[in-house]
Design a protein around this motif. Structure first.
Motif, PDB file in Angstrom:
ATOM      1  N   ILE A 137       0.890  -1.164   0.000  1.00 16.85           N
ATOM      2  CA  ILE A 137       0.000   0.000   0.000  1.00 16.85           C
ATOM      3  C   ILE A 137       0.927   1.213   0.000  1.00 16.85           C
ATOM      4  CG2 ILE A 137      -1.696   1.291   1.343  1.00 16.85           C
ATOM      5  CD1 ILE A 137      -2.479  -1.398   2.649  1.00 16.85           C
ATOM      6  N   VAL A 138       0.706   2.141  -0.929  1.00 10.70           N
ATOM      7  CA  VAL A 138       1.583   3.309  -1.009  1.00 10.70           C
ATOM      8  C   VAL A 138       0.726   4.570  -0.910  1.00 10.70           C
ATOM      9  CG1 VAL A 138       3.373   4.494  -2.316  1.00 10.70           C
ATOM     10  CG2 VAL A 138       3.117   2.012  -2.536  1.00 10.70           C
ATOM     11  N   ILE A 139       0.974   5.364   0.103  1.00  6.76           N
ATOM     12  CA  ILE A 139       0.237   6.604   0.307  1.00  6.76           C
ATOM     13  C   ILE A 139       1.197   7.750   0.016  1.00  6.76           C
ATOM     14  CG2 ILE A 139      -1.188   7.901   1.927  1.00  6.76           C
ATOM     15  CD1 ILE A 139      -0.947   5.099   3.594  1.00  6.76           C
ATOM     16  N   THR A 140       0.812   8.616  -0.915  1.00  2.90           N
ATOM     17  CA  THR A 140       1.712   9.691  -1.337  1.00  2.90           C
ATOM     18  C   THR A 140       1.256  11.023  -0.738  1.00  2.90           C
ATOM     19  OG1 THR A 140       2.048   8.493  -3.398  1.00  2.90           O
ATOM     20  CG2 THR A 140       2.807  10.776  -3.337  1.00  2.90           C
ATOM     21  N   PHE A 141       2.167  11.647   0.001  1.00  2.39           N
ATOM     22  CA  PHE A 141       1.869  12.930   0.635  1.00  2.39           C
ATOM     23  C   PHE A 141       2.606  14.046  -0.093  1.00  2.39           C
ATOM     24  CE2 PHE A 141       0.925   9.911   3.956  1.00  2.39           C
ATOM     25  CZ  PHE A 141      -0.159  10.478   4.622  1.00  2.39           C
ATOM     26  N   LYS A 273       1.493  26.523   7.656  1.00  4.84           N
ATOM     27  CA  LYS A 273       2.300  25.572   6.886  1.00  4.84           C
ATOM     28  C   LYS A 273       2.142  24.143   7.382  1.00  4.84           C
ATOM     29  CE  LYS A 273       6.489  26.439   9.581  1.00  4.84           C
ATOM     30  NZ  LYS A 273       7.921  26.622   9.562  1.00  4.84           N
ATOM     31  N   TYR A 274       1.231  23.948   8.360  1.00  2.22           N
ATOM     32  CA  TYR A 274       1.001  22.595   8.873  1.00  2.22           C
ATOM     33  C   TYR A 274      -0.360  22.083   8.421  1.00  2.22           C
ATOM     34  CZ  TYR A 274       4.775  24.168  11.903  1.00  2.22           C
ATOM     35  OH  TYR A 274       5.951  24.671  12.373  1.00  2.22           O
ATOM     36  N   PHE A 275      -0.363  21.035   7.649  1.00  3.64           N
ATOM     37  CA  PHE A 275      -1.616  20.431   7.156  1.00  3.64           C
ATOM     38  C   PHE A 275      -1.260  19.097   6.502  1.00  3.64           C
ATOM     39  CE2 PHE A 275       0.085  23.302   3.980  1.00  3.64           C
ATOM     40  CZ  PHE A 275       0.162  22.504   2.852  1.00  3.64           C
ATOM     41  N   TYR A 276      -2.283  18.354   6.100  1.00  9.26           N
ATOM     42  CA  TYR A 276      -2.058  17.099   5.366  1.00  9.26           C
ATOM     43  C   TYR A 276      -2.471  17.290   3.923  1.00  9.26           C
ATOM     44  CZ  TYR A 276      -2.441  15.262  10.146  1.00  9.26           C
ATOM     45  OH  TYR A 276      -2.301  15.040  11.484  1.00  9.26           O
ATOM     46  N   ALA A 277      -1.737  16.678   2.999  1.00 11.30           N
ATOM     47  CA  ALA A 277      -2.122  16.697   1.592  1.00 11.30           C
ATOM     48  C   ALA A 277      -1.765  15.340   0.997  1.00 11.30           C
ATOM     49  CB  ALA A 277      -1.394  17.820   0.856  1.00 11.30           C
ATOM     50  N   VAL A 278      -2.776  14.600   0.537  1.00  9.15           N
ATOM     51  CA  VAL A 278      -2.556  13.245   0.013  1.00  9.15           C
ATOM     52  C   VAL A 278      -2.909  13.229  -1.465  1.00  9.15           C
ATOM     53  CG1 VAL A 278      -3.206  10.812   0.182  1.00  9.15           C
ATOM     54  CG2 VAL A 278      -3.101  12.212   2.248  1.00  9.15           C
ATOM     55  N   SER A 279      -1.939  12.886  -2.318  1.00 14.42           N
ATOM     56  CA  SER A 279      -2.214  12.919  -3.753  1.00 14.42           C
ATOM     57  C   SER A 279      -2.598  11.550  -4.306  1.00 14.42           C
ATOM     58  CB  SER A 279      -1.003  13.457  -4.516  1.00 14.42           C
ATOM     59  OG  SER A 279       0.134  12.675  -4.236  1.00 14.42           O
ATOM     60  N   ASN A 280      -2.237  10.472  -3.606  1.00 17.08           N
ATOM     61  CA  ASN A 280      -2.555   9.159  -4.169  1.00 17.08           C
ATOM     62  C   ASN A 280      -2.523   8.090  -3.078  1.00 17.08           C
ATOM     63  OD1 ASN A 280      -3.192   7.546  -6.492  1.00 17.08           O
ATOM     64  ND2 ASN A 280      -1.139   6.668  -6.339  1.00 17.08           N
ATOM     65  N   ILE A 281      -3.445   7.131  -3.187  1.00 18.75           N
ATOM     66  CA  ILE A 281      -3.405   5.951  -2.317  1.00 18.75           C
ATOM     67  C   ILE A 281      -3.497   4.732  -3.214  1.00 18.75           C
ATOM     68  CG2 ILE A 281      -4.476   4.703  -0.419  1.00 18.75           C
ATOM     69  CD1 ILE A 281      -5.628   7.296   0.590  1.00 18.75           C
ATOM     70  N   GLU A 282      -2.369   4.025  -3.325  1.00 15.82           N
ATOM     71  CA  GLU A 282      -2.327   2.865  -4.222  1.00 15.82           C
ATOM     72  C   GLU A 282      -2.518   1.599  -3.397  1.00 15.82           C
ATOM     73  OE1 GLU A 282      -1.605   3.997  -7.572  1.00 15.82           O
ATOM     74  OE2 GLU A 282      -2.737   2.154  -7.816  1.00 15.82           O
ATOM     75  N   VAL A 283      -3.553   0.846  -3.733  1.00 19.32           N
ATOM     76  CA  VAL A 283      -3.791  -0.428  -3.056  1.00 19.32           C
ATOM     77  C   VAL A 283      -3.905  -1.487  -4.146  1.00 19.32           C
ATOM     78  CG1 VAL A 283      -5.304  -1.747  -1.527  1.00 19.32           C
ATOM     79  CG2 VAL A 283      -5.028   0.714  -1.175  1.00 19.32           C
TER      80      VAL A 283
END
Ligand code: NAG
Ligand code: NAG
Ligand code: NAG
Ligand code: NAG
Ligand code: NAG
Ligand code: CA
Length: 527
Positions: A137-141, A273-283
């Motif tokens: 599983i690859v989660i891209t931040f 400048k503190y937050f979450y940003a997720v561009s992709n979740i590969e399963v």
């Protein structure tokens, strides 16, 4: 070209090869017939079939519009998130889209403007189908990986959750767990849940973007570094308890617990400048079909195995109707290389016409009766075909005859009922005075005391007399000077003559409450 070949070789063991056909038409000495094998669907990109939910409400940025900065450029806060403007919005679906080369699209949270309150977000992925992971599983931040997060999984469509992996820049501090690496696990600990520091340290937000759940490294413990020895992995999956289930999920949840800090501490004067940003979740995974299907299709919004071997259900988890002469079993990877299909068998195929509705694996022929009968019916069933419920059980009308829950215990109240059997709707046979489906209640005019007994007294018909009061329907508490079940008799203590008088005005006046009352009356009314 060589790149393509390398890629193909890299994927080969996982994507195709073994267990990809369920049956083939073969010719034997007895003529042509079908031969059956254990089979499983191909691995797929599971993000295409997922539904996503992001919690809590209001965690997605842009409503109201908000400015944010980045760690690389902390004082140039020119970026904006605005949910009402498609060009500036960052909705959850951007974690699953197909991106043009070099142009990342991403879900983004609000900034940590409420610091020191923690910035928490849950991203929950649901398939409504059990799937088996076949790759990482690859989660891209974007803009940095969280400094603390957790991965959880569910095996029952989100009813219960279990930790899958912990991630922190300091595992001891965040979770009181020592930091470990999946690469260091051994054959006996391949399904251990651990905390890793490999994906949480700051290395520049452009450089290290991915957080992994390492499926390949765990497979490699058995199949070798290039996953060449898949046979060994399949053998282990069959024999090691819990190993198959470890890689099976219906849902995944990323619990984001602290964003990237870009340094060692939080700068309170610039929380944008503190937050979450997720561009992709590969399963990457395959439908779990219990080795009874090699196809899995997306129909009416759900993944569904195309079951073979005369099985049925979303996961091919049961036998088709009239193929239930023995209990359902999952297929097996063993023996190598084709495995065992463990197909469901038609009623009548194995032993004459003996169906046991899946409650027994064994039939036996009774010589002198000339019948075949099921042996040792399970699930509280009985009968030649395990088609009846044992005494003390009744048929569950919402379950089919082959359901494990087909027989429900009567649960008759031991004291209130005549015996422990019940009728087809679960009603027990009650002793006198008892009532209710389980005979644990009393009829009107009865009271419960180790069974139902007729009331001795009550407030309507069986009135206590002469000022007596009824105690729990069991007896009258008589006023001084009276006795009898309903206090109807005067006591003969003093002169015998007083008892001769019939209970009436005279006796009533002697009762204590009335006598006391009399004392409060004006003198001219006293007797
Ligand atoms: C995230 O999910 C967990 C359960 O898995 C729950 O306890 C927690 O409250 C959730 N957090 C948020 C922010 O919704
Ligand atoms: C989940 O899948 C089952 C079986 O295919 C289906 O009946 C049900 O409607 C699905 N539920 C949702 C929420 O999609
Ligand atoms: C399933 O049942 C069909 C008959 O409907 C039969 O032809 C077929 O061989 C059966 N398959 C297996 C694997 O038993
Ligand atoms: C009756 O059977 C249904 C279907 O299997 C099951 O969900 C239910 O729990 C059973 N009822 C009882 C009381 O066991
Ligand atoms: C079972 O007993 C209850 C109570 O006596 C009755 O109402 C019900 O109709 C009975 N059910 C059957 C199937 O006989
Ligand atoms: Ca994206």
């Amino acid at each position: 070209m060589s790149y393509l070949v390398a890629l193909l070789l890299h994927w080969l063991p996982l994507a195709m090869g073994q267990y990809d056909i369920c049956k083939s038409w073969v010719t034997t000495d007895d003529g042509p017939s079908w031969e059956f094998y254990a089979c499983q669907p191909k691995a797929m990109r599971m993000k295409d079939y997922v539904t996503v939910r992001v919690d809590p409400a209001g965690i997605t940025c842009g409503d109201p519009p908000e400015r944010f900065c980045t760690h690389e450029n902390p004082y140039l806060c020119s970026d904006e998130c605005d949910a009402s403007n498609p060009d500036l919005a960052h909705p959850p679906k951007l974690m699953f889209d197909t991106e043009d080369e070099g142009l990342a699209t991403y879900w983004q949270s609000v900034t940590w403007r409420r610091y020191p309150e923690p910035l928490l977000a849950n991203i929950t992925l649901s398939w409504n189908k059990s799937i088996e992971l076949t790759d990482d599983i690859v989660i891209t931040f974007e803009y940095g990986r969280p400094t603390i997060m957790m991965l959880e999984k569910s095996l029952d469509n989100g009813r219960t959750w279990h930790p899958y992996q912990y991630y922190a820049d300091d595992c001891m501090e965040a979770f009181s767990m020592p930091a470990r690496r999946v690469r260091d696990l051994s054959a006996t600990s391949a399904n251990r849940v651990l905390c890793t520091e490999e994906y949480s340290r700051w290395a520049g937000s452009k450089k290290e973007k991915n957080v992994r759940f390492e499926v390949r490294d765990r497979f490699a413990i058995f199949a070798g570094p290039d996953l060449k020895n898949m046979d060994n992995l399949y053998t282990r999956l069959e024999s090691a308890k819990g190993l198959k289930d470890f890689f099976t999920v219906t849902d995944l949840r990323m619990r984001l617990l602290r964003p990237a800090l870009g340094g060692t501490y939080v700068q309170r004067e610039n929380l944008y400048k503190y937050f979450y940003a997720v561009s992709n979740i590969e399963v990457t995974g395959r439908c779990k079909c219990n080795l009874h299907a090699n196809l899995c299709t997306f129909r009416e919004g759900s993944l569904q195995c195309e079951c073979e071997h005369n099985t049925t259900g979303q996961d091919c988890g049961k036998c088709k109707k009239s193929f239930r002469s023995r209990s359902w079993r999952a297929g097996s990877y063993l023996p190598l290389p084709n495995g065992s299909p463990n197909a469901c068998a038609a009623a009548g195929s194995a032993f004459g016409n003996c169906e046991c509705y899946g409650h027994s694996n064994r039939c036996s022929y009774i010589d002198f009766l000339n019948v075949v009968t099921c042996v040792s019916c399970k699930h509280n069933t009985r009968g030649q075909h395990c088609q009846h419920c044992r005494l003390g059980f009744y048929r569950n009308s919402s379950a089919e005859l082959d359901d494990e829950n087909v027989c429900i215990e009567c649960n008759c109240n031991q004291i209130g009922s005549v015996h422990d059997r019940c009728n087809e709707t679960g009603y027990c046979e009650c002793r006198e005075g008892a009532t209710g489906p389980k005979c644990d209640d009393c009829l009107p005019n009865y009271y419960w005391r180790q069974g139902c007994f007729p009331n001795v007294c009550d407030d309507e018909l069986l009135l206590c007399q002469n000022g007596g009061t009824c105690y729990q329907n069991q007896r009258c508490l008589c006023a001084a000077g009276f006795k009898g079940v309903l206090c109807q008799q005067a006591r003969c203590e003093a002169e015998r003559g007083a008892c001769d008088a019939a209970p009436g005005a005279h006796a009533a006046l002697a009762s204590l409450p009335l006598a006391a009352l009399a004392l409060q009356l004006p003198a001219w009314l006293r007797p």
